[in-house]
Design a protein around this motif. Structure first.
Motif, PDB file in Angstrom:
ATOM      1  N   SER A   1       0.848  -1.194   0.000  1.00 47.21           N
ATOM      2  CA  SER A   1       0.000   0.000   0.000  1.00 47.21           C
ATOM      3  C   SER A   1       0.880   1.240   0.000  1.00 47.21           C
ATOM      4  CB  SER A   1      -0.874   0.034   1.247  1.00 47.21           C
ATOM      5  OG  SER A   1      -1.725  -1.078   1.281  1.00 47.21           O
ATOM      6  N   ILE A   2       0.402   2.278  -0.651  1.00 47.74           N
ATOM      7  CA  ILE A   2       1.107   3.557  -0.632  1.00 47.74           C
ATOM      8  C   ILE A   2       0.807   4.225   0.708  1.00 47.74           C
ATOM      9  CG2 ILE A   2       1.286   5.849  -1.674  1.00 47.74           C
ATOM     10  CD1 ILE A   2       0.432   4.476  -4.351  1.00 47.74           C
ATOM     11  N   ILE A   3       1.863   4.565   1.443  1.00 46.59           N
ATOM     12  CA  ILE A   3       1.680   5.196   2.751  1.00 46.59           C
ATOM     13  C   ILE A   3       2.139   6.650   2.749  1.00 46.59           C
ATOM     14  CG2 ILE A   3       1.736   3.043   4.027  1.00 46.59           C
ATOM     15  CD1 ILE A   3       4.690   3.775   4.754  1.00 46.59           C
ATOM     16  N   GLY A   4       2.752   7.083   1.651  1.00 50.53           N
ATOM     17  CA  GLY A   4       3.168   8.475   1.556  1.00 50.53           C
ATOM     18  C   GLY A   4       3.763   8.761   0.189  1.00 50.53           C
ATOM     19  N   THR A   5       3.808  10.031  -0.152  1.00 50.93           N
ATOM     20  CA  THR A   5       4.390  10.433  -1.432  1.00 50.93           C
ATOM     21  C   THR A   5       5.173  11.729  -1.251  1.00 50.93           C
ATOM     22  OG1 THR A   5       2.469  11.748  -2.080  1.00 50.93           O
ATOM     23  CG2 THR A   5       2.494   9.444  -2.785  1.00 50.93           C
ATOM     24  N   VAL A   6       6.075  11.939  -2.170  1.00 51.55           N
ATOM     25  CA  VAL A   6       6.731  13.233  -2.347  1.00 51.55           C
ATOM     26  C   VAL A   6       6.359  13.650  -3.760  1.00 51.55           C
ATOM     27  CG1 VAL A   6       8.915  14.471  -2.496  1.00 51.55           C
ATOM     28  CG2 VAL A   6       8.631  12.660  -0.788  1.00 51.55           C
ATOM     29  N   PRO A   7       5.625  14.742  -3.912  1.00 47.77           N
ATOM     30  CA  PRO A   7       5.178  15.142  -5.250  1.00 47.77           C
ATOM     31  C   PRO A   7       6.357  15.433  -6.181  1.00 47.77           C
ATOM     32  CG  PRO A   7       4.077  16.437  -3.542  1.00 47.77           C
ATOM     33  CD  PRO A   7       5.169  15.661  -2.876  1.00 47.77           C
ATOM     34  N   LYS A   8       6.105  15.241  -7.463  1.00 41.83           N
ATOM     35  CA  LYS A   8       7.154  15.563  -8.429  1.00 41.83           C
ATOM     36  C   LYS A   8       7.367  17.074  -8.446  1.00 41.83           C
ATOM     37  CE  LYS A   8       4.153  15.670 -12.482  1.00 41.83           C
ATOM     38  NZ  LYS A   8       3.908  15.099 -13.791  1.00 41.83           N
ATOM     39  N   PHE A   9       8.568  17.434  -8.825  1.00 38.36           N
ATOM     40  CA  PHE A   9       8.922  18.839  -8.989  1.00 38.36           C
ATOM     41  C   PHE A   9       9.934  18.895 -10.108  1.00 38.36           C
ATOM     42  CE2 PHE A   9      11.444  17.029  -5.550  1.00 38.36           C
ATOM     43  CZ  PHE A   9      12.746  17.358  -5.903  1.00 38.36           C
ATOM     44  N   PRO A  10      10.226  20.045 -10.650  1.00 39.37           N
ATOM     45  CA  PRO A  10      11.144  20.117 -11.793  1.00 39.37           C
ATOM     46  C   PRO A  10      12.458  19.368 -11.527  1.00 39.37           C
ATOM     47  CG  PRO A  10      10.149  22.254 -11.426  1.00 39.37           C
ATOM     48  CD  PRO A  10       9.733  21.378 -10.256  1.00 39.37           C
ATOM     49  N   GLY A  11      12.709  18.383 -12.367  1.00 34.54           N
ATOM     50  CA  GLY A  11      13.923  17.588 -12.244  1.00 34.54           C
ATOM     51  C   GLY A  11      13.781  16.341 -11.393  1.00 34.54           C
ATOM     52  N   SER A  12      12.589  16.088 -10.837  1.00 28.23           N
ATOM     53  CA  SER A  12      12.405  14.909  -9.985  1.00 28.23           C
ATOM     54  C   SER A  12      11.007  14.328 -10.177  1.00 28.23           C
ATOM     55  CB  SER A  12      12.591  15.281  -8.510  1.00 28.23           C
ATOM     56  OG  SER A  12      12.385  14.147  -7.691  1.00 28.23           O
ATOM     57  N   PRO A  13      10.914  13.012 -10.401  1.00 25.97           N
ATOM     58  CA  PRO A  13       9.599  12.373 -10.519  1.00 25.97           C
ATOM     59  C   PRO A  13       8.960  12.222  -9.143  1.00 25.97           C
ATOM     60  CG  PRO A  13      11.334  10.742 -10.680  1.00 25.97           C
ATOM     61  CD  PRO A  13      12.015  12.082 -10.600  1.00 25.97           C
ATOM     62  N   GLU A  14       7.664  11.894  -9.130  1.00 26.58           N
ATOM     63  CA  GLU A  14       6.971  11.637  -7.867  1.00 26.58           C
ATOM     64  C   GLU A  14       7.551  10.376  -7.226  1.00 26.58           C
ATOM     65  OE1 GLU A  14       2.495  11.724  -6.030  1.00 26.58           O
ATOM     66  OE2 GLU A  14       2.716  11.395  -8.179  1.00 26.58           O
ATOM     67  N   ARG A  15       7.649  10.398  -5.908  1.00 21.64           N
ATOM     68  CA  ARG A  15       8.219   9.278  -5.159  1.00 21.64           C
ATOM     69  C   ARG A  15       7.136   8.701  -4.256  1.00 21.64           C
ATOM     70  NH1 ARG A  15      13.566   9.912  -1.362  1.00 21.64           N
ATOM     71  NH2 ARG A  15      13.813   7.705  -0.859  1.00 21.64           N
ATOM     72  N   TYR A  16       7.031   7.364  -4.240  1.00 16.13           N
ATOM     73  CA  TYR A  16       6.039   6.663  -3.437  1.00 16.13           C
ATOM     74  C   TYR A  16       6.732   5.857  -2.344  1.00 16.13           C
ATOM     75  CZ  TYR A  16       2.823   7.565  -7.269  1.00 16.13           C
ATOM     76  OH  TYR A  16       2.045   8.172  -8.218  1.00 16.13           O
ATOM     77  N   PHE A  17       6.203   5.950  -1.135  1.00 14.58           N
ATOM     78  CA  PHE A  17       6.657   5.123  -0.027  1.00 14.58           C
ATOM     79  C   PHE A  17       5.580   4.074   0.187  1.00 14.58           C
ATOM     80  CE2 PHE A  17       8.730   9.148   0.354  1.00 14.58           C
ATOM     81  CZ  PHE A  17      10.043   8.789   0.619  1.00 14.58           C
ATOM     82  N   MET A  18       5.989   2.816   0.255  1.00 15.33           N
ATOM     83  CA  MET A  18       5.029   1.710   0.283  1.00 15.33           C
ATOM     84  C   MET A  18       5.360   0.743   1.408  1.00 15.33           C
ATOM     85  SD  MET A  18       4.677   1.139  -3.829  1.00 15.33           S
ATOM     86  CE  MET A  18       2.981   0.567  -3.785  1.00 15.33           C
ATOM     87  N   MET A  19       4.301   0.060   1.906  1.00 15.77           N
ATOM     88  CA  MET A  19       4.476  -0.880   3.005  1.00 15.77           C
ATOM     89  C   MET A  19       3.506  -2.045   2.837  1.00 15.77           C
ATOM     90  SD  MET A  19       4.530  -0.079   7.084  1.00 15.77           S
ATOM     91  CE  MET A  19       2.812   0.325   7.256  1.00 15.77           C
ATOM     92  N   LYS A  20       3.924  -3.190   3.370  1.00 19.12           N
ATOM     93  CA  LYS A  20       3.101  -4.389   3.351  1.00 19.12           C
ATOM     94  C   LYS A  20       3.224  -5.063   4.711  1.00 19.12           C
ATOM     95  CE  LYS A  20       2.674  -8.815   0.899  1.00 19.12           C
ATOM     96  NZ  LYS A  20       3.195  -9.592  -0.248  1.00 19.12           N
ATOM     97  N   HIS A  21       2.077  -5.419   5.300  1.00 27.22           N
ATOM     98  CA  HIS A  21       2.062  -6.144   6.575  1.00 27.22           C
ATOM     99  C   HIS A  21       2.074  -7.651   6.311  1.00 27.22           C
ATOM    100  CE1 HIS A  21       1.199  -2.788   9.345  1.00 27.22           C
ATOM    101  NE2 HIS A  21       0.686  -2.239   8.253  1.00 27.22           N
ATOM    102  N   TYR A  22       2.846  -8.384   7.091  1.00 26.67           N
ATOM    103  CA  TYR A  22       2.872  -9.843   6.961  1.00 26.67           C
ATOM    104  C   TYR A  22       1.940 -10.513   7.954  1.00 26.67           C
ATOM    105  CZ  TYR A  22       6.931  -9.251   3.977  1.00 26.67           C
ATOM    106  OH  TYR A  22       7.779  -8.885   2.968  1.00 26.67           O
TER     107      TYR A  22
END
Length: 86
Positions: A64-85
């Motif tokens: 699941s996506i738990i956070g993002t850093v929006p894209k900005f000039p020179g950098s794509p959007e970044r996704y932080f993801m987690m999975k529970h076992y």
């Protein structure tokens, strides 16, 4: 690929050569790594990926996506993801 620390499986890099993509190798590699992480006592897995890489791949594996850093000039959007076992 990653490391386990504090009951976390920290996934650093998952990369399949372009000639071998679409054959299920990435999914197989993740399954093997997650089995090992669970054997080590990990309760969650976490990773980050970029918007042009593989967020949908990881979502299909239960992340699941738990956070993002929006894209900005020179950098794509970044996704932080987690999975529970458990």
């Amino acid at each position: 690929m990653g490391e386990s620390i504090y009951k976390n499986f920290l996934i650093n890099i998952v990369w399949i050569h372009v000639n071998h993509r679409g054959k299920g190798l990435g999914q197989k590699l993740m399954q093997i790594a997650e089995v090992e992480a669970i054997k080590r006592g990990c309760l969650i897995a976490q990773l980050d990926t970029l918007d042009f890489q593989a967020p949908s791949f990881y979502q299909k594996l239960g992340f699941s996506i738990i956070g993002t850093v929006p894209k900005f000039p020179g950098s794509p959007e970044r996704y932080f993801m987690m999975k529970h076992y458990r």
